[in-house]
Design an enzyme around this catalytic site. Structure first.
Site, PDB file in Angstrom:
ATOM      1  CB  CYS A 119       9.376  -8.774  -0.310  1.00 36.04           C
ATOM      2  SG  CYS A 119       9.515  -9.921   1.114  1.00 36.04           S
ATOM      3  CG  HIS A 252       5.154  -8.247  -0.752  1.00 37.82           C
ATOM      4  ND1 HIS A 252       5.502  -9.631  -1.103  1.00 37.82           N
ATOM      5  CD2 HIS A 252       5.765  -8.261   0.426  1.00 37.82           C
ATOM      6  CE1 HIS A 252       5.874 -10.285  -0.111  1.00 37.82           C
ATOM      7  NE2 HIS A 252       6.310  -9.512   0.684  1.00 37.82           N
ATOM      8  CG  ASN A 282       6.032 -12.545   2.698  1.00 33.78           C
ATOM      9  OD1 ASN A 282       6.335 -12.582   1.485  1.00 33.78           O
ATOM     10  ND2 ASN A 282       6.431 -11.643   3.643  1.00 33.78           N
TER      11      ASN A 282
END
Length: 325
Positions: A119, A252, A282
């Site tokens: 990520c 993020h 996500n």
């Protein structure tokens, strides 16, 4: 005179298939897994996500995002000196997604490679591209984050399968005497590898171990909140700026509570936080460039504003990039 790398174009791509929480809950119910829109929203802030079609890979989505970024930058693929793709879900073990994107864009010759930092991958890739431009190794770089996390999810585990989506985001960087990327900050600590990982691997044509995502949610949350504040402050210190100088924070997009906690720790207004996790879920390495492109195209992020990008992901790896857009 110092050479900066400056973003001259952004782009993104989301797969056609969009699943609201209600859509996903209905699919999971058929497998005997119970969840609901309220349960997901309360814990994550996520309301919808996109899943790639069966014939779509990371390289396909990355190429579409790249085309949008190149158009916004007003250049052609042949103008590129460097292509870096951040991904944890490549089309193949090798070759890299970046070389596939290069070919799909109809160009060849410039270096192209992948970065794997989950990520935080886009932050790592952007930092590498910035360093190569500052060193004179490249003048124009295409940096992409692309993921198909829907293919590594355990759809019997409601604590993880509701969190992730697919997509791609891209930026074009160009060498400039005008300020662009002001500072970067990268970190990693492998002792945390087991709290977020996909432990399976290929061995002689078979999968050994478990090929789906595993996560210790509370441990990830606790670590993420701490390191995101630390890396943001470290990056600001390098640039001799403070949190008050940030016009937009684009973290993020993992969990709205993590993002809100970071804003609070930095003593920033929640109005300066760019949020896409509610509609995208996500998307791992794609989440930051997706959010940046959205904020550029809807007019929030303006030229000469100061933007903080930051991410944290499996590894554990984390970092930040402070730039003047």
């Amino acid at each position: 005179m110092r050479t900066y790398s400056r973003i001259i174009g952004t782009g993104s791509y989301l797969p056609e298939k969009r699943l609201t929480n209600a859509d996903l809950a209905a699919e999971l119910a058929r497998q005997g897994v119970e969840t609901s829109d309220d349960w997901i929203v309360e814990r994550t802030g996520i309301r919808a996500r996109h899943f790639a079609a069966a014939n779509q890979g990371s390289s396909d989505m990355a190429t579409e995002a790249a085309r949008h970024a190149l158009t916004a930058a007003g250049i052609t693929p042949d103008d590129l000196d460097l292509i870096i793709v951040a991904t944890s879900t490549p089309d193949m073990v090798f070759p890299s997604v970046a070389t596939m994107v290069q070919h799909k864009l109809g160009t060849a010759g410039c270096p192209a490679f992948d970065v794997q930092a989950v990520c935080s991958g886009f932050i790592y890739a952007l930092t590498v591209a910035d360093a190569m431009i500052q060193s004179g190794s490249a003048k124009r770089a295409l940096v992409i984050g692309a993921e198909v996390f829907s293919r590594i999810l355990d759809f019997t585990d409601r604590t993880t399968c509701v969190l992730f989506g697919d997509g791609a985001g891209a930026v074009v960087l160009e060498a400039s005497e005008t300020t662009g990327i002001l500072a970067t900050d990268l970190h990693a600590d492998g002792k945390y590898k087991d709290i977020l990982c996909v432990p399976g691997h290929v061995n002689r044509g078979a999968i050994l171990g478990d090929p789906v995502l595993k996560m210790d949610g509370p441990a990830v949350f606790k670590l993420a909140v701490g390191v995101l504040e630390e890396t943001a402050r470290a990056c600001l210190l390098k640039a001799n700026l403070t949190a008050a100088d940030i016009d937009w924070l684009i973290p993020h997009q993992a969990n709205i509570r993590i993002m809100q906690s970071t804003v609070k720790k930095l003593k920033m207004s929640p109005d300066k936080l760019v949020v896409t996790v509610d509609q995208h879920g996500n998307t791992s390495a794609a989440s930051i460039p997706l959010a940046l492109d959205l904020a550029v195209r809807d007019g929030r992020v303006q030229r000469d504003q100061t933007v903080m990008l930051e991410g944290v992901g499996g590894g554990f790896a984390w970092g930040s990039v402070l730039l003047r857009y």
